[in-house]
Design an enzyme around this catalytic site. Structure first.
Site, PDB file in Angstrom:
ATOM      1  N   GLU A 298       0.820  -1.218   0.000  1.00  0.00           N
ATOM      2  CA  GLU A 298       0.000   0.000   0.000  1.00  0.00           C
ATOM      3  C   GLU A 298       0.851   1.264   0.000  1.00  0.00           C
ATOM      4  O   GLU A 298       0.534   2.233  -0.687  1.00  0.00           O
ATOM      5  CB  GLU A 298      -0.899   0.037   1.246  1.00  0.00           C
ATOM      6  CG  GLU A 298      -2.067  -0.912   1.220  1.00  0.00           C
ATOM      7  CD  GLU A 298      -1.635  -2.341   1.439  1.00  0.00           C
ATOM      8  OE1 GLU A 298      -0.593  -2.559   2.067  1.00  0.00           O
ATOM      9  OE2 GLU A 298      -2.338  -3.231   0.956  1.00  0.00           O
TER      10      GLU A 298
ATOM     11  N   HIS B 246     -11.785  -5.443   8.145  1.00  0.00           N
ATOM     12  CA  HIS B 246     -12.490  -5.214   6.886  1.00  0.00           C
ATOM     13  C   HIS B 246     -13.690  -4.313   7.105  1.00  0.00           C
ATOM     14  O   HIS B 246     -14.613  -4.304   6.318  1.00  0.00           O
ATOM     15  CB  HIS B 246     -12.950  -6.554   6.284  1.00  0.00           C
ATOM     16  CG  HIS B 246     -11.824  -7.446   5.898  1.00  0.00           C
ATOM     17  ND1 HIS B 246     -11.129  -8.192   6.797  1.00  0.00           N
ATOM     18  CD2 HIS B 246     -11.247  -7.689   4.701  1.00  0.00           C
ATOM     19  CE1 HIS B 246     -10.181  -8.859   6.190  1.00  0.00           C
ATOM     20  NE2 HIS B 246     -10.230  -8.577   4.912  1.00  0.00           N
TER      21      HIS B 246
END
Lengths: 261, 432
Positions: free
Chosen positions: B126, B196
């Site tokens: 990322e 999540h």
């Protein structure tokens, strides 16, 4: 244990993280667990290795990560620190050839993960052969224990199912490939063949073991579905380590949860 | 009030008791549930676990942008990206697994249509993705990065906050990475657990230099995403993942823009102002209709849309009108964006309070501030709302947010600020 793992998956209080972790967060004595961000556990492993070295009890730390996570920057930071300070850390890359759905050729400039350590010596191990893995780990542990510093191991293995519940596992590879690996290089099957061929065990004995194992899993599955979920009070537990339990602020002004640890 | 509290507490404990069998056996269960859920029956208990905590309410079909098509949220995102790639030859889309269409199908078909040098996968990194995106954007090309889940944006936090946000400022406007847009699925989804389901907009709200945008529906998503991509500042676009399939409405096929930093008043009202963003807008819409039906209270519902720079003016004007404010979000209470809204609204700086402004004379400091271009939407907002909201408040501002814990796995239904918690907070405010 199997019961604890399955109970953790279903979020019950008998689980290894008391039902609060879920699928990726299994913990046990000396097993410091899985992380949300894959690759975040590698610097953690280097830190634990420092503690092992410091404590002088001849312990080593095994840090596992996957082929997808091998592209994270923090892993290389951990390599550098471990090599610099000669930490007894065995970095193990479990290369199952696919990230979630991305094959290693499409994700990595160099698929020789055991060479990625650069200044850290690396071993490439056939992950499907149980004895091979055992010997390699033995070698690696001896290497680390002798004070020579970290070592890298790449285990070449395979994943049959998809990465997660939402990944079917067949959209990026063929079923034939999965079947081929399952029939030719399944680790349990290979070990079984080896044991039978060298007369270490007979087929019946192995069948008995199979039956026992099946029973244990059934029991564990039963436990996992029947065990009660953790009580609602535990919503706020274990956020901090605090002497007086404090109240957790949140959605309601009058329903508060106490945080106890 | 105590009865409500006791019943609510008992009800939550009943749900925690486990198997559905408990529902029927515990005495008074019917009474407690009947009190708070008048229409519920015992049989619903089993089904209720799987039902989402909100009901998506589509907006009426927009007429002014040409032909429309029924799309859900991920399809509207695909449509917006399609329009961008068609219009702007320098636009590229990259992220984990975007080539085959993305884990939420937001980029389906784009690689086939525009080629593999414009839509490509990145490895699992990322920090690398955002840093690389900043590099592309600095040269002038349009970079649309995808972070697979908002929970994974934290390795990239340094790149966003330290590098992207400050680029224009520290180079004295010589360089900027304005053509960077970061898209990420956001918010609770029912089974996401710790990693999540997070809503990290508050972390980025503390960073001047970037814009954070969260849509509530497919129509909003397409317009806001196109605005983000065309905006000359680095933007983070959070897409509520629970709405990807659940939200479907008529969305124009042609590109259109919805202006950033403008909140939308979805429903006019006169008694209470309800503010939320993303999925939570649908929860408070339901709360508004519950309040109308049960308490006769008229609620003004506002979708904030852009988190920073946020539309101070609309919210303050609304609170001056109604006198009561309730803000709701899924993120934890402490330090959540509701705290910023709450403290700004209760003490809105009159222009005399603004530190660098001297009435009638523009000081050197205020001129320098004017040069920080992204601030321009905020400063006029401060100038226009002239009255102090504090004196207009009839009740303390209410914030209904998640608990200050990590997003729980098994406890999710108790953690999220659902409509009942919001409704109770509203009742308390009305009866203050």
């Amino acid at each position: 244990s199997v019961r604890e793992i399955l109970a953790e998956l279903t979020g019950r209080k008998g689980g290894c993280a008391k039902g609060k972790g879920g699928s990726m967060h299994m913990y046990a004595k000396n097993f410091y667990g899985g992380n949300g961000i894959v690759g975040a556990q590698v610097p953690l492993g280097a830190g634990i290795a420092l503690a092992c070295k410091y404590n002088g009890k001849d312990e080593v730390c095994l840090t596992l990560y996957g082929d997808g996570a091998a592209n994270q920057g923090q892993i290389f930071e951990a390599y550098n620190m471990a090599a610099l300070w000669k930490l007894p850390c065995i970095f193990i890359c479990e290369n199952n050839r696919y990230g979630m759905g991305t094959s290693v050729e499409r994700a990595a400039a160099s698929t020789d993960y055991y060479k990625r350590g650069d200044f850290i010596p690396g071993l490439r191990v056939d992950g499907m052969d149980i004895l091979c893995v055992r010997e390699a780990t033995r070698f690696a542990a001896a290497y680390c224990r002798s004070g020579k510093g970290p070592i890298l191991m790449e285990l070449q293995t395979y994943r049959y199912h998809g990465h997660s519940m939402s990944d079917p596992g067949v959209s990026y590879r063929t079923r034939e490939e999965i079947q081929e690996v399952r029939s030719k290089s399944d680790p349990i099957m290979l070990l079984k063949d080896r044991m039978v061929n060298s007369n270490l065990a007979s087929v019946e004995e192995l069948k008995e073991i199979d039956v026992e194992v099946r029973k244990e899993i059934e029991d564990a599955a039963q436990f996992a579905t029947a065990d009660p979920e953790p009580p609602l009070e535990e919503l706020g537990y274990h956020i901090y380590s605090s002497d007086p339990p404090f109240e957790v602020r949140g959605a309601n002004q009058w329903i508060k949860f106490k945080s106890v640890s | 009030m105590a009865v409500v509290a006791a019943a609510a507490g008992w009800l939550l404990r009943l749900r925690a008791a486990g198997a559905e069998g408990h529902w029927r056996r515990l005495p008074g269960a019917g009474l407690a549930r009947g009190f708070l859920h008048p229409a519920a029956t015992v049989e619903d208990a089993a089904q209720r676990r799987q039902v989402a905590h909100f009901t998506f309410q589509p907006d009426p079909e927009p007429r002014e942008y040409g032909q429309t098509q029924k799309m859900n949220l991920f399809q509207s995102v695909t449509s917006a990206l399609d329009n961008s790639l068609a219009k702007d030859p320098t636009a590229v889309i990259f992220g984990e697994d975007v080539a085959f269409g993305g884990v939420f199908r937001c980029t389906v078909g784009l690689r086939d249509k525009y080629g593999k040098d414009r839509v490509f996968n990145t490895p699992l990194c990322e920090q690398g993705i955002v840093g690389f995106g900043i590099g592309i954007a600095v040269t002038g090309a349009t970079a649309i990065a995808e972070i697979q889940f908002a929970d994974y944006i934290f390795p990239a936090f340094d790149q966003i906050v330290n590098e992207a946000a400050k680029y224009r400022y520290r180079s004295g406007d010589l360089f900027n990475c304005g053509s960077l847009t970061i898209r990420s699925p956001w918010g609770c989804v029912g089974h996401g657990a710790l990693y999540h389901s997070q809503s990290p907009e508050a972390f980025f709200a503390h960073c001047p230099g970037i814009k954070v945008v969260i849509p509530r529906s497919p129509f909003q998503a397409k317009g806001l995403l196109l605005s983000c991509i065309e905006d000359k500042n680095p933007c983070i676009f959070f897409e509520p993942k629970i709405l990807y399939r659940a939200a479907a409405e008529e969305v124009p096929i042609e590109p259109y823009n919805i202006p950033l930093s403008q909140a939308e008043v979805i429903q006019e009202g006169s008694d209470v102002t309800l503010v939320a963003w993303g999925t939570q807008v649908h929860v408070i819409r339901e709360v508004a209709s519950m309040a109308k039906e049960k308490l006769g209270v008229s609620c003004e519902v506002i979708d904030l849309r852009t988190i920073i720079p946020w539309d101070v003016d609309t919210i303050c004007k609304s609170v001056i009108k109604t006198g009561r404010l309730l803000i709701s979000h899924e993120a934890p209470l402490t330090g959540g964006f509701a705290s910023e809204i709450s403290s700004t609204v209760q003490k809105l700086c009159r222009i005399e309070d603004y530190p660098f402004y001297k009435r009638g004379k523009q000081t050197k400091k205020s001129k320098l501030l004017g040069q920080a271009q992204w601030l321009t939407p905020v400063i006029p907002a401060l100038w226009e709302a002239e009255e102090e909201c504090f004196l207009n408040l009839e009740a303390p501002i209410s914030r209904v947010c998640g608990y200050d814990t990590p997003f729980p796995h098994i406890f999710e239904p108790f953690y999220i600020p659902d409509k009942w918690k919001c409704y109770d907070a509203l009742r308390k405010m009305i009866n203050y």
